[in-house]
Write a protein that holds these residues in place. Structure first.
Motif, short mmCIF file in Angstrom:
data_model
loop_
_atom_site.label_atom_id
_atom_site.label_comp_id
_atom_site.label_asym_id
_atom_site.label_seq_id
_atom_site.Cartn_x
_atom_site.Cartn_y
_atom_site.Cartn_z
N GLU A 11 0.66 -1.16 -0.03
CA GLU A 11 0.09 -0.05 0.08
C GLU A 11 0.61 1.17 0.00
O GLU A 11 1.85 1.28 0.57
CB GLU A 11 -0.83 0.06 1.26
N ILE A 12 0.58 2.09 -1.01
CA ILE A 12 1.39 3.49 -1.05
C ILE A 12 0.95 4.41 -0.10
O ILE A 12 0.18 4.55 -0.13
CB ILE A 12 1.41 3.65 -2.59
N ARG A 13 2.15 5.15 0.43
CA ARG A 13 1.69 6.00 1.29
C ARG A 13 2.43 7.54 0.84
O ARG A 13 3.16 7.33 -0.12
CB ARG A 13 2.54 5.93 2.51
N PRO A 14 2.11 8.57 1.44
CA PRO A 14 2.76 9.93 0.64
C PRO A 14 4.12 9.88 1.00
O PRO A 14 4.73 9.62 2.04
CB PRO A 14 2.05 10.88 1.56
N GLY A 15 4.76 10.05 -0.20
CA GLY A 15 6.48 10.31 -0.01
C GLY A 15 6.89 9.17 -0.40
O GLY A 15 8.41 9.02 -0.73
N ASP A 16 6.49 7.89 -0.70
CA ASP A 16 7.04 6.67 -1.17
C ASP A 16 7.79 6.79 -2.45
O ASP A 16 7.24 7.65 -3.39
CB ASP A 16 5.91 5.62 -1.23
N ASP A 17 8.69 6.17 -2.81
CA ASP A 17 9.56 6.32 -3.90
C ASP A 17 9.05 4.98 -4.89
O ASP A 17 9.55 3.90 -4.70
CB ASP A 17 11.00 6.12 -3.75
N ILE A 18 8.35 5.55 -5.77
CA ILE A 18 7.71 4.21 -6.92
C ILE A 18 8.93 3.72 -7.56
O ILE A 18 8.85 2.51 -7.63
CB ILE A 18 6.69 5.09 -7.76
N ALA A 19 9.81 4.61 -7.93
CA ALA A 19 10.97 3.91 -8.92
C ALA A 19 11.66 3.10 -7.98
O ALA A 19 11.83 1.81 -8.33
CB ALA A 19 11.86 5.05 -9.23
N ALA A 20 11.94 3.05 -6.87
CA ALA A 20 12.78 2.26 -5.86
C ALA A 20 11.89 1.15 -5.69
O ALA A 20 12.09 -0.03 -5.79
CB ALA A 20 12.96 2.92 -4.48
N GLY A 46 0.50 12.17 -2.31
CA GLY A 46 -0.52 12.72 -1.35
C GLY A 46 -1.63 13.51 -1.90
O GLY A 46 -2.38 14.33 -1.30
N ARG A 47 -2.10 12.94 -2.96
CA ARG A 47 -3.18 13.53 -3.84
C ARG A 47 -4.68 12.85 -3.39
O ARG A 47 -5.43 12.32 -4.03
CB ARG A 47 -3.18 13.27 -5.19
N THR A 48 -4.97 12.60 -1.99
CA THR A 48 -5.96 12.15 -1.16
C THR A 48 -6.66 13.40 -0.67
O THR A 48 -6.13 14.44 -0.32
CB THR A 48 -5.68 11.28 -0.19
N LEU A 122 -11.40 10.42 -1.01
CA LEU A 122 -11.20 10.80 -2.32
C LEU A 122 -9.90 10.51 -2.84
O LEU A 122 -8.74 10.78 -2.09
CB LEU A 122 -11.65 12.10 -2.78
N LEU A 123 -9.54 10.05 -3.84
CA LEU A 123 -8.40 9.86 -4.51
C LEU A 123 -8.33 10.82 -5.89
O LEU A 123 -8.97 10.44 -6.63
CB LEU A 123 -7.82 8.32 -4.70
N LEU A 124 -7.52 11.89 -6.02
CA LEU A 124 -7.49 12.68 -7.07
C LEU A 124 -6.43 12.24 -8.06
O LEU A 124 -5.41 11.62 -7.75
CB LEU A 124 -7.24 14.05 -6.38
#
Length: 258
Positions: A11-20, A46-48, A122-124
């Protein structure tokens, strides 16, 4: 061409590094295309949001009341307000909201999602998907993974057809389209209008293995696909001047008898 989902993404959280996160779970090679669902890009950015963060305007209340009366289902005016704030133009306001986002994508409800958002209402959509794609690509390069294109994808409905398909919102490291104009067909006739949206086609192909709902996988590696020796184009979203459908919608109102 091979399509391989990237599994075990947490589960992804704000600030997570998707590339990593992807680099730790997939073997990427030069020439690959990495498709990443806008869902996890938005979460990392953080687009919630919560509905209570949207004070309701008269316009939002009017929209909610009108759609609610038509569908016999009470609509939350705060959601309508969120859609208005995420949009640059409202093309249809009944029986649903069709809007243009800040980056030019036209979709229902400004692409706002209410599923798979465990801690918010919501998820924007990502604010600038092209920049998000470039950031992920740069993150891969920083880890020694070069020449990998990145596409940020979403699922979107289509006029005249049932069902949704994968589409591209932003991309980096490749053109959006193959531009066949000026090329010849098998009979020697010059092609005058054919521009093939490969970022959309790759997004749709990836969506077949990514899946939907609770079983969905947010990233897919596309391998052994080549752009080919064809001119490239980065035009994907039509301009207002070229978009006959948008111009017609601006003159249309729900319930008109004509």
């Amino acid at each position: 061409m091979e399509l391989e989902p990237v599994t075990d993404v947490p589960e992804i959280r704000p600030g997570d590094d998707i590339a990593a996160l992807v680099a730790d779970r997939a073997t990427l090679e030069p020439g690959d295309v990495l498709t990443v669902a806008s869902t996890i890009v938005s979460k990392a950015d953080g687009r919630t949001a919560d509905l209570e963060a949207y004070p309701v305007s008269g316009r939002a209340r009017e929209i909610a009341d009108r759609i609610g009366a038509l569908t016999d289902d009470e609509k939350d005016p705060r959601f309508a307000q969120a859609v208005l704030e995420e949009s640059t133009e409202l093309l249809i306001d009944c029986p649903f909201l069709l809007t243009e986002t800040r980056f030019g994508h036209i979709c229902v409800n400004a692409g706002i999602d209410r599923s798979n958002v465990p801690d918010h209402d919501l998820l924007l959509l990502p604010d600038r998907p092209a920049k998000s794609a470039e950031r992920i690509r740069t993150g891969l390069v920083d880890r020694g993974i070069d020449d990998v294109a990145v596409i940020v994808t979403d699922t979107c409905g289509r006029p005249f057809r049932h069902g949704q398909r994968g589409v591209a919102l932003g991309w980096a490291g490749m053109p959006a389209s193959r531009d066949w104009r000026g090329e010849l067909d098998r009979d020697g006739r010059e092609l005058g209008v054919t521009v093939q949206s490969v970022v959309d086609e790759l997004s749709s192909a990836a969506n077949l293995v990514a899946g939907e709902g609770a079983g969905g996988t947010p990233a897919v590696v596309v391998r052994d696909w080549e752009f080919g020796d064809v001119a490239g184009s980065d035009e994907l979203f039509r301009s207002v001047e070229d978009d006959l459908i948008r111009r017609a919608l601006r003159q249309w109102e729900w319930g008109e008898d004509r």
